[in-house]
Write a protein that holds these residues in place. Structure first.
Motif, mmCIF file in Angstrom:
data_model
loop_
_atom_site.group_PDB
_atom_site.id
_atom_site.type_symbol
_atom_site.label_atom_id
_atom_site.label_comp_id
_atom_site.label_asym_id
_atom_site.label_seq_id
_atom_site.Cartn_x
_atom_site.Cartn_y
_atom_site.Cartn_z
ATOM 1 N N ALA A 112 0.834 -1.206 0.000
ATOM 2 C CA ALA A 112 0.000 0.000 0.000
ATOM 3 C C ALA A 112 0.865 1.251 0.000
ATOM 4 C CB ALA A 112 -0.926 -0.014 1.211
ATOM 5 N N LYS A 113 1.934 1.247 0.783
ATOM 6 C CA LYS A 113 2.824 2.414 0.832
ATOM 7 C C LYS A 113 3.592 2.545 -0.482
ATOM 8 C CE LYS A 113 4.781 1.437 4.891
ATOM 9 N NZ LYS A 113 5.590 1.618 6.119
ATOM 10 N N GLN A 114 4.017 1.433 -1.049
ATOM 11 C CA GLN A 114 4.769 1.471 -2.310
ATOM 12 C C GLN A 114 3.928 2.073 -3.431
ATOM 13 O OE1 GLN A 114 6.781 -2.188 -3.474
ATOM 14 N NE2 GLN A 114 6.385 -1.798 -5.643
ATOM 15 N N LEU A 115 2.660 1.687 -3.504
ATOM 16 C CA LEU A 115 1.782 2.158 -4.577
ATOM 17 C C LEU A 115 1.105 3.478 -4.247
ATOM 18 C CD1 LEU A 115 0.042 -1.203 -5.580
ATOM 19 C CD2 LEU A 115 2.042 -0.133 -6.643
ATOM 20 N N GLY A 116 1.207 3.904 -2.987
ATOM 21 C CA GLY A 116 0.547 5.147 -2.580
ATOM 22 C C GLY A 116 -0.954 5.004 -2.470
ATOM 23 N N CYS A 117 -1.432 3.804 -2.114
ATOM 24 C CA CYS A 117 -2.873 3.546 -2.046
ATOM 25 C C CYS A 117 -3.361 3.549 -0.591
ATOM 26 C CB CYS A 117 -3.198 2.181 -2.650
ATOM 27 S SG CYS A 117 -2.877 2.054 -4.411
#
Length: 459
Positions: A112-117
């Motif tokens: 989630a943090k990697q994709l900014g979601c």
């Protein structure tokens, strides 16, 4: 500025909390609203993605940070979002469960943090009231940098019960509760020893999922969910060097695709298609004629459930052996390895003759023989890797293969910096390579060049 797309991660407090069922309901609901939906699954799972695909009609994509470098995974995600209005991303296990004890390594939270979601946290409302706020608060405080943007409560029996849970969470956690999921008959997914039954094996009755979606439309605040998941910012990614666009021109790849063999990452097939390959599908179960081809791919699946039918299709076994003998470049993963072996002993103890291309015998057990991520280093030239090259993948199988020839890969499972297991695996015979390892080609696209070169050299 209006949002160019929507994306959110549906995470759970643990495995078995209802993520897949709720994800399928949301996919059906979003599709019903006329949105172009891109389903995704964190991790290597084939089964959940198969159900995603069956319910919403769009191929679900695996987001696996063990097999794929960050830049490559982001590039794959961005490409899929060019054709979608919303990404519904199902998490894996519990929100912070990853590979080992590092919550930022291969976990849903890290993705989630990697994709900014934003994360929508699914919590269990059964037999609890105010204590549910302590659960949500614990997940919030464990990593304050993670955007837990909303909560959905599963297994709620009444509106009165839901209002009690909602007030407690919003009072003590200051996070919006987007609604609840009631118990419903007819939307449970069938299971077996390896988890869910594949969507391919089931006749998908869309009506229960459409009914479920209609219920969720009433019990969830979908407009609030869409507002929380609106975004203009895709993650930054870059493709690795890919094979030339004509690298596969003039070659035909036959992919086994039926009830026994159907575990394939759509991204892998897309990467192969980009080389100019002609891709055809065939059924080892039902077809008597192998397509005219220079390459064959036998993916994972459940050959042990169809061993008698596979053994009875003697014509197909003979054609596979003939293809192997003339140098067709054959690649097999897990179930494909079992099919290419000499024999397969099913869970009833019956032994069935297989293709006998990789000398050795498969036997079904009652527990997982090997499970999880691992690395495999080639000790010699193989169909996918040269000596010294390392492939990252995962194994998940109840069978064990007893080979009659030496292995060509050194495998190991490393967790939290420690080697937990080391073993030999992968077998190469002529132009045929088979192993238990499932891999994603985008991690090392050179794998495709090796395979295509082997196919051309046999012409």
């Amino acid at each position: 500025m209006a949002a160019s797309f929507h994306a959110f991660v549906l995470a759970g407090t643990g495995s078995g909390c209802g993520k897949t069922t709720v994800t399928l309901g949301l996919l059906s609901l979003m599709k019903k609203r006329g949105l172009r939906v891109q389903p995704c699954k964190v991790g290597p799972d084939y089964l959940d993605t198969g159900w995603h695909t069956a319910v919403c009609g769009t191929a679900s994509r695996n987001l696996d940070s063990f097999m794929l470098p960050t830049s490559t995974l982001n590039a794959l995600f961005c490409e899929q979002m060019q054709h979608a209005d919303i990404a519904v991303i199902e998490g894996v296990m519990g929100l912070y469960d990853g590979y080992g004890t590092d919550p930022d390594y291969c976990s849903t939270a890290a993705m989630a943090k990697q994709l900014g979601c934003p994360v929508i946290l699914l919590v269990d409302g059964k037999a609890v009231s105010t204590s549910i706020a302590a659960t949500v608060m614990g997940f919030q405080h464990f990593d304050p940098s993670l955007n837990i943007a909303g909560v959905i409560v599963n297994r709620v029996n009444s509106e009165t019960h839901y209002q009690l849970l909602k007030v407690a969470i919003e009072r003590y956690c200051s996070v919006p509760v987007l609604g609840y999921v009631p118990r419903m008959e007819g939307v449970a997914l069938p299971e077996r020893h390896l988890g869910l039954v594949t969507a391919r094996e089931s006749v998908i009755n869309q009506q229960p999922w459409q009914d479920f979606a209609a219920t969720l439309e009433q019990t969830l605040n979908i407009d609030a969910l869409l507002a929380l998941s609106a975004s203009n910012n895709l993650p930054v990614g870059e493709w690795p060097a890919l094979p030339a666009a004509d690298a596969g021109a003039g070659l035909t790849l036959a992919i086994a695709d039926d009830e026994a063999f159907n575990f394939y990452y759509p991204d892998n097939i897309t990467l192969l298609a980009r080389t100019g390959l002609n891709i055809v599908r065939f059924s080892p179960l039902h077809d008597t004629c192998l397509p005219d081809c220079q390459m064959i791919w036998l993916g994972g699946g459940y050959p042990e459930l169809h061993a008698a039918a596979l053994a009875r299709n003697v014509t197909m076994l003979e054609q596979l052996r003939a293809a192997h003998q003339r140098g067709v470049a054959i690649y097999a993963e897990c179930g494909g390895l079992m099919y290419l072996g000499s024999s397969l002993e099913d869970s009833n103890g019956e032994r069935w003759l297989m293709a006998d291309i990789i000398p050795g015998h498969s036997k079904m057990g009652k527990r997982l023989t090997r499970f999880g991520y691992c690395e495999a280093q080639a000790t010699q030239q193989t169909l996918l890797a040269t000596a010294g090259e390392v492939l990252r993948g995962h194994e998940f199988h109840y069978s064990d293969f007893t080979p009659e020839i030496p292995a060509v890969m050194n495998c190991r499972k490393v967790r939290d910096g420690k080697t937990l297991q080391a073993w030999s695996g992968g077998w190469q015979v002529g132009n045929t390579f088979a192993s238990y390892l499932h891999v994603h080609f985008a991690q090392r696209p050179e794998m495709l060049n090796h395979w295509l070169t082997a196919a051309r050299n046999a012409l």
